[in-house]
Structures are given as structure tokens and as C-alpha cells.
Design a protein around this motif. Structure first.
Motif, PDB file in Angstrom:
ATOM      1  N   ILE A   6       0.728  -1.206  -0.105  1.00  0.00           N
ATOM      2  CA  ILE A   6      -0.109   0.054  -0.124  1.00  0.00           C
ATOM      3  C   ILE A   6       0.841   1.229   0.125  1.00  0.00           C
ATOM      4  N   ALA A   7       2.073   1.099   0.837  1.00  0.00           N
ATOM      5  CA  ALA A   7       2.838   2.257   0.849  1.00  0.00           C
ATOM      6  C   ALA A   7       3.504   2.631  -0.617  1.00  0.00           C
ATOM      7  N   TYR A   8       3.838   1.650  -1.336  1.00  0.00           N
ATOM      8  CA  TYR A   8       4.382   1.728  -2.741  1.00  0.00           C
ATOM      9  C   TYR A   8       3.228   2.238  -3.587  1.00  0.00           C
ATOM     10  N   ALA A   9       2.024   1.601  -3.495  1.00  0.00           N
ATOM     11  CA  ALA A   9       1.014   2.092  -4.365  1.00  0.00           C
ATOM     12  C   ALA A   9       0.766   3.671  -4.242  1.00  0.00           C
ATOM     13  N   ARG A  10       0.594   4.077  -2.734  1.00  0.00           N
ATOM     14  CA  ARG A  10       0.379   5.522  -2.470  1.00  0.00           C
ATOM     15  C   ARG A  10       1.356   6.514  -3.208  1.00  0.00           C
ATOM     16  N   GLU A  11       2.563   6.099  -2.947  1.00  0.00           N
ATOM     17  CA  GLU A  11       3.706   6.720  -3.424  1.00  0.00           C
ATOM     18  C   GLU A  11       3.772   7.120  -5.070  1.00  0.00           C
ATOM     19  N   ASN A  12       3.184   5.860  -5.752  1.00  0.00           N
ATOM     20  CA  ASN A  12       3.125   6.038  -7.228  1.00  0.00           C
ATOM     21  C   ASN A  12       1.765   6.089  -7.737  1.00  0.00           C
ATOM     22  N   LYS A  13       0.812   6.657  -6.653  1.00  0.00           N
ATOM     23  CA  LYS A  13      -0.623   6.646  -7.336  1.00  0.00           C
ATOM     24  C   LYS A  13      -1.127   5.627  -8.289  1.00  0.00           C
ATOM     25  N   LEU A  14      -1.188   4.406  -7.582  1.00  0.00           N
ATOM     26  CA  LEU A  14      -1.700   3.063  -8.109  1.00  0.00           C
ATOM     27  C   LEU A  14      -2.648   2.669  -6.959  1.00  0.00           C
ATOM     28  N   GLN A  15      -3.735   2.030  -7.894  1.00  0.00           N
ATOM     29  CA  GLN A  15      -4.816   1.396  -7.113  1.00  0.00           C
ATOM     30  C   GLN A  15      -4.131  -0.189  -6.441  1.00  0.00           C
ATOM     31  N   VAL A  16      -4.670  -0.452  -5.413  1.00  0.00           N
ATOM     32  CA  VAL A  16      -4.392  -1.945  -4.859  1.00  0.00           C
ATOM     33  C   VAL A  16      -5.534  -2.723  -5.106  1.00  0.00           C
ATOM     34  N   ALA A  17      -5.426  -3.889  -5.728  1.00  0.00           N
ATOM     35  CA  ALA A  17      -6.559  -4.939  -5.857  1.00  0.00           C
ATOM     36  C   ALA A  17      -6.337  -5.971  -5.265  1.00  0.00           C
ATOM     37  N   VAL A  18      -6.951  -6.418  -4.068  1.00  0.00           N
ATOM     38  CA  VAL A  18      -6.589  -7.571  -3.453  1.00  0.00           C
ATOM     39  C   VAL A  18      -7.741  -8.788  -3.256  1.00  0.00           C
ATOM     40  N   HIS A  19      -6.945  -9.842  -3.899  1.00  0.00           N
ATOM     41  CA  HIS A  19      -7.754 -11.036  -3.875  1.00  0.00           C
ATOM     42  C   HIS A  19      -7.786 -11.523  -2.498  1.00  0.00           C
ATOM     43  N   ALA A  20      -9.251 -11.572  -2.227  1.00  0.00           N
ATOM     44  CA  ALA A  20      -9.505 -12.132  -0.791  1.00  0.00           C
ATOM     45  C   ALA A  20     -10.745 -12.853  -1.132  1.00  0.00           C
ATOM     46  N   MET A  21     -10.869 -14.189  -0.816  1.00  0.00           N
ATOM     47  CA  MET A  21     -12.214 -15.147  -0.994  1.00  0.00           C
ATOM     48  C   MET A  21     -12.640 -15.408   0.292  1.00  0.00           C
ATOM     49  N   GLY A  22     -11.903 -15.904   1.293  1.00  0.00           N
ATOM     50  CA  GLY A  22     -12.168 -16.427   2.571  1.00  0.00           C
ATOM     51  C   GLY A  22     -12.415 -15.157   3.354  1.00  0.00           C
ATOM     52  N   ASP A  23     -13.438 -15.433   4.485  1.00  0.00           N
ATOM     53  CA  ASP A  23     -13.832 -14.402   5.362  1.00  0.00           C
ATOM     54  C   ASP A  23     -12.756 -13.867   6.387  1.00  0.00           C
ATOM     55  N   ALA A  24     -11.577 -14.464   6.441  1.00  0.00           N
ATOM     56  CA  ALA A  24     -10.680 -14.298   7.241  1.00  0.00           C
ATOM     57  C   ALA A  24      -9.574 -13.528   6.409  1.00  0.00           C
ATOM     58  N   ALA A  25      -9.507 -13.578   5.257  1.00  0.00           N
ATOM     59  CA  ALA A  25      -8.528 -13.009   4.402  1.00  0.00           C
ATOM     60  C   ALA A  25      -9.255 -11.618   4.045  1.00  0.00           C
ATOM     61  N   ILE A  26     -10.346 -11.650   3.756  1.00  0.00           N
ATOM     62  CA  ILE A  26     -11.234 -10.124   3.692  1.00  0.00           C
ATOM     63  C   ILE A  26     -10.998  -9.320   5.002  1.00  0.00           C
ATOM     64  N   GLN A  27     -11.195 -10.012   6.139  1.00  0.00           N
ATOM     65  CA  GLN A  27     -11.056  -9.444   7.398  1.00  0.00           C
ATOM     66  C   GLN A  27      -9.485  -8.754   7.528  1.00  0.00           C
ATOM     67  N   ARG A  28      -8.733  -9.607   7.139  1.00  0.00           N
ATOM     68  CA  ARG A  28      -7.249  -8.893   7.326  1.00  0.00           C
ATOM     69  C   ARG A  28      -7.032  -7.512   6.341  1.00  0.00           C
ATOM     70  N   VAL A  29      -7.795  -7.462   5.316  1.00  0.00           N
ATOM     71  CA  VAL A  29      -7.793  -6.476   4.421  1.00  0.00           C
ATOM     72  C   VAL A  29      -8.455  -5.108   4.886  1.00  0.00           C
ATOM     73  N   ILE A  30      -9.654  -5.398   5.486  1.00  0.00           N
ATOM     74  CA  ILE A  30     -10.359  -4.687   6.122  1.00  0.00           C
ATOM     75  C   ILE A  30      -9.569  -3.893   7.341  1.00  0.00           C
ATOM     76  N   ASP A  31      -8.932  -4.778   8.264  1.00  0.00           N
ATOM     77  CA  ASP A  31      -8.264  -4.428   9.417  1.00  0.00           C
ATOM     78  C   ASP A  31      -6.970  -3.458   8.987  1.00  0.00           C
ATOM     79  N   VAL A  32      -6.610  -3.671   8.051  1.00  0.00           N
ATOM     80  CA  VAL A  32      -5.216  -2.783   7.531  1.00  0.00           C
ATOM     81  C   VAL A  32      -5.700  -1.560   6.778  1.00  0.00           C
ATOM     82  N   CYS A  33      -6.707  -1.642   6.118  1.00  0.00           N
ATOM     83  CA  CYS A  33      -7.090  -0.659   5.248  1.00  0.00           C
ATOM     84  C   CYS A  33      -8.120   0.588   5.749  1.00  0.00           C
ATOM     85  N   GLN A  34      -9.039   0.042   6.660  1.00  0.00           N
ATOM     86  CA  GLN A  34     -10.209   0.835   6.910  1.00  0.00           C
ATOM     87  C   GLN A  34      -9.983   2.342   7.489  1.00  0.00           C
TER      88      GLN A  34
END
Length: 524
Positions: free
Chosen positions: A310-338
Motif C-alpha cells: 500500500i505504501a508503494y501504491a500510495r507513492e506511485n498513485k496506483l490502485q491496490v486490488a486485493v484477492h480475498a475469498m475467505g472471510d478471514a482474508a477479507i477481514q485482514r484487508v479491512i483491518d489494514v485498510c479501513q
């Protein structure tokens, strides 16, 4: 000045659910007016339905390009390993020489009569002199024959790559099954290294495939830097006639330093792709509660690593697309990004790909997240994989599957997409199968998955047009309104008046880019 007015149509402009007009005026590739008559050349639509050009935000064009000349090893065409072998023998590449790869895609061992994955020995019965590469339905795992393993330098001494596994039998001999993306890449690199020119030619040939599905823009979700840069592949394909607009997302773990970034309207390096987990049908999605089998899936990216990306993407104005299918994986994305501040304007900075299992509490967290995450989800998965979902998920887990109506209710931006060819269906990236599944929640096996999560037809269309454009940064697409590109699809039948069970039968009559017809049914 090139001016045309398309009249006497049922034209959905896509601004909202009720935005229809009977005419649009196009000058020099742009929409300049709606609802006017008589300017420039008149084209009588004779009552046909027109939609904004469709957008598949999450697909794998390089894989599609390979698959189009390979064997579709999917139901209803292939239902056993013996049928798979026969399908591979009927590819154009069969018998063409030791440097020509035979390819197939789409198998799901749970749908095969043998209830197991094919092995190198099964593929060796097709050929031992030509390399064979066969993608599993999730496009995470794959199988190679003995010749493919040899070209990739894989034997009993080859260590597992980080995040992947080279399956081996009791004696230590590789079975040919390459589990997860990192392992599959060992075969893909060997395959791609043989002929860059063939890869370019295959991508160019695939252009008509998108156009005949009404797709004018695509998100390439598996950009690579090795053995060559995906950007170069597309640049050369455009020179030779590739038509759809494209946004490339590079696999984040391949990006270590400065990245060549193109930002034109037709071709962009748009973001980074992150894999948090595997797939539900492979029992590798990362779960809060274990699968009924006791497995809990695999974690492919740590929270700390996600923060670095995310830090690299922010610096370079890129979007981050995160593959997350299981609920634990999705929760990790939410916890990091929200609680993060967004860094992109006009499109979400972070999008969650698939978001296959969402609880009520997770939906609330997504809605309240400061960063404003969006979701790109694929109803074609539950349509094609009902048996796998029912086999691998508990009843409570299944209730969380593909909660599209709930995303809409919470005002969370979402788009519908295909992840093609990563699902066991012969037409994996047909938007009309995606719309059918999102509306009816009906499956290919004859059942239903969470019927109460169905959405109206017009919302499903918006998720392939207006909202897909917002999510993917296709700023000149998504609606047929003044100032937008005149990219649209004319349908053979009126999708808005179809019975729900007939939605998948809808087909484009013609596809237009910049106000010019680039594909039509009569020229097919």
C-alpha cells in the motif's frame, strides 16, 4: 467532422436506473448529445436496445488468449479425465512439434468422474514429446506433463516456491500438479519464454472475443514483469489491432523497484494485485472457521507485507486490488485498510477482488471504512461451482456467499466481473451469464445460492458499466452521456423485457468503439 445520430432506439445511458433515451449523437468518437434528431448521418436502430460498452474489471486476457486456442476442460463439454485427454488431442497445437505447447483450462476435480485432479501421467497419454499445460478452474493451480516439467526444470529436487507447492508422490516424484499461483508460474514462465511473438499474436486474436461479448474495456489482473513486461505485450498487441481499452495490474510480489507506468486512455498501468489467500473450490481460501474438512486455507500475504504494498501504491498513485475469498482474508484487508486516507481521486484506492464470504459485521465495516473500499465480485463462480460451494462450505458459511444485494443496500461500490477463465464454465466471461446469475442466483446445476441476494437487471447492468468504470478508472466510459466516448453495444434482444430465465441468452448484435462498428454478428 464525423457526425452520426443513432435514432429510434431504446438506449440506456447508464446515469441511473431509469436513464433511457431514444437517440444519441456522436461526433469524432464522442457522445455530444442525447435525445436529439437529425444531425449528421442518421442510423435507424429500429427499436433495438443499446447499452454503454460493457467493462470486465477483473479478467485475465493473457490466459484467455492462451485458452482460446486451447481445450475448454469444463462442464458441460468435459466431465472426465478421458474426455479431457480427447479434448486436448483435438486442439490445433496437437501434433505440431516438440516446441509447441498444448493447453487446456477450466478443470475442477470435484466435477470429474474420477473425482481427482489429472496428473502428468494422465497428460503423458496425450503426448510425451509436446509440453502440456492445463489450468485448474481457479487459475491458481495447474498441471503439466513430463515434457512441461522438464522445460521448467522441475524434478524431485526442486524446492517449493514461496506461496506455492510442487505436489509430489510418496517417492518424491512430482505429480505434475502445481498448487497455487507461485507454483503455476514455474510452468507459465517456461511456456511464455518460448515465443513472445506468439503471445502477442494470440492477444491480438482474442480482441474479437471481447467485442462479441460487448466488452469494450478490461482489467488485466495478472500483470507480470517476467519473462517480459505485460505492458510491452499490450503495447505491441495494440500496434497489431487489439481493440478493447486495458488497465494492467501487476502482481505486487514481482514489483521491487521503479515501474514503467503508462497512463493513456486506451492502455494504463493501473495498479498492483495482491493475493491474500487461495480459492474456495480448492479449500485454500483463508477462513475464520475451518472448512467442514478441518482445513482453514492458506495465508499468502501478511498484514505487514500488505502495508508495504500500500505504501508503494500510495507513492506511485496506483490502485491496490486485493484477492480475498475467505472471510478471514477479507477481514485482514479491512483491518489494514479501513482507517487509511484514500490517495486516488475518482476511483477507490483499494478494491477487494471476489469478497466471496461477507458477514453482516464485515459489511458494516466496509461501509464505514475511511478509505472507501470497493468490491469486484463474480457471480459466475457460484453459478458454475454450486457443487463445490455446497461440498466445501458449512451451511452458515454458505449463507455469506456473494452478498451482492447486501453490498448495494450498504451503498458499497461494487462491480460484476468474470475472473475468466478461472471458473469451470465454457463461457466464463460472458457478461450475460454474470447478469443472469446476479439476478436469479440460479446455478448451472439447477439449484440456487442465497436467492434473497438477487438484484434487479438494471442494477446488474450498472455493475458492468457505470460502476465498473468508476472502479476501474475508465473515466471516458460507463455512461452514454455528452463528453464520454461513444463505446456501446447494440443487443439482439431487449434485455430489460426478458424473463429472468432468458437473461443468459441475450447476445450482442454489434459492438461500437468511438462511434465505429468494430464487431457485428453478421460479420462473425
Amino acid at each position: 467532422m464525423n457526425c452520426r445520430t443513432f435514432v429510434n432506439g431504446k438506449i440506456f445511458t447508464g446515469e441511473n436506473e431509469t436513464a433511457f433515451t431514444d437517440s444519441i449523437t456522436v461526433e469524432d468518437g464522442k457522445i455530444v448529445a442525447i435525445g436529439e434528431k437529425g444531425r449528421g448521418e442518421l442510423i435507424d436502430l429500429q427499436g433495438q436496445t443499446v447499452l454503454p460498452g460493457l467493462i470486465d474489471n477483473h479478467t485475465h486476457p493473457k490466459y484467455i488468449a492462451d485458452a482460446l486456442h486451447g481445450a475448454a476442460c469444463t462442464p458441460p463439454l468435459v466431465n472426465s479425465i478421458s474426455e479431457m485427454q480427447e479434448a486436448l488431442r483435438h486442439t490445433p497445437e496437437y501434433g505440431q512439434g516438440p516446441d509447441v505447447w498444448i493447453e487446456g483450462w477450466g478443470f475442477d476435480e470435484s466435477k470429474l468422474a474420477e473425482h481427482r485432479s489429472p496428473t502428468r501421467d494422465d497428460l503423458d497419454q496425450v503426448s510425451t514429446t509436446q509440453p502440456i499445460f492445463l489450468y485448474r478452474s481457479d487459475c491458481h493451480s495447474s498441471v503439466g506433463n513430463s515434457r512441461a516439467l522438464e522445460l521448467a526444470g522441475i524434478d524431485e529436487h526442486t524446492p517449493d516456491p514461496a506461496g506455492g507447492k510442487i505436489e509430489k508422490d510418496a517417492s518424491g516424484r512430482p505429480t505434475g500438479f502445481m498448487r497455487e499461483v507461485a507454483a503455476s508460474q514455474l510452468l507459465i514462465r517456461a511456456k511464455s519464454a518460448l515465443s513472445y511473438e506468439n503471445d502477442v499474436a494470440n492477444l491480438v486474436k482474442s480482441s474479437s472475443h471481447y467485442l462479441e461479448n460487448g466488452l469494450v474495456a478490461i482489467g488485466e489482473m495478472m500483470g507480470r514483469l517476467h519473462p517480459y513486461a505485460t505492458l510491452s505485450l499490450y503495447q505491441d498487441a495494440y500496434k497489431q489491432g487489439f481493440k478493447p481499452k486495458s488497465a494492467i495490474y501487476y502482481v505486487a510480489d514481482e514489483v521491487a523497484g521503479p515501474l514503467e507506468i503508462e497512463k493513456s486512455d486506451r492502455l494504463r498501468v493501473a495498479g498492483l494485485k495482491v493475493f491474500m489467500d487461495g480459492s474456495i473450490s480448492g479449500e485454500t481460501a483463508l477462513m475464520k472457521d475451518a472448512f467442514p474438512s478441518g482445513k482453514k486455507g492458506v495465508a499468502l500475504t501478511s498484514e505487514d507485507r500488505l502495508r508495504e504494498i500500500i505504501a508503494y501504491a500510495r507513492e506511485n498513485k496506483l490502485q491496490v486490488a486485493v484477492h480475498a475469498m475467505g472471510d478471514a482474508a477479507i477481514q485482514r484487508v479491512i483491518d489494514v485498510c479501513q482507517d487509511l486516507d484514500p490517495w486516488l481521486e475518482g476511483q477507490p484506492s483499494v478494491r477487494i477482488e471476489h469478497a466471496s464470504l461477507l458477514s453482516d459485521s464485515m459489511l458494516k465495516e466496509l461501509k464505514g471504512a475511511k478509505i472507501g473500499p470497493a468490491v469486484s465480485t463474480q457471480p459466475i463462480f457460484f453459478f458454475a461451482e454450486e457443487d463445490s460451494y455446497r461440498q466445501f462450505l458449512s451451511a452458515d458459511q454458505l449463507k455469506m456467499a456473494y452478498r451482492i444485494k447486501s453490498l448495494d443496500k450498504e451503498n458499497i461500490l461494487f462491480s460484476l466481473s468474470s475472473d475468466a477463465p478461472c471458473t469451470p464454465w465454457a463461457e466464463p466471461d460472458s457478461p450475460f451469464y454474470g447478469i443472469y446469475a446476479a439476478v436469479t442466483r440460479h446455478t448451472a446445476a439447477g439449484g440456487f445460492i442465497n436467492e434473497d441476494e438477487g438484484i434487479p437487471v438494471v442494477q446488474a447492468i450498472l455493475a458492468y458499466t457505470r460502476d465498473a468504470a468508476k472502479m476501474g478508472g475508465f473515466v471516458n466510459n460507463g455512461t452514454l452521456t455528452p463528453g464520454k466516448d461513444a463505446d456501446f453495444v447494440i443487443l439482439e434482444r431487449d434485455i430489460f423485457s426478458q424473463k429472468a430465465e432468458d437473461l443468459a441468452k441475450v447476445k450482442p448484435a454489434s459492438t461500437w468503439i468511438g462511434g465505429e462498428k468494430v464487431w457485428s454478428q453478421e460479420k462473425k
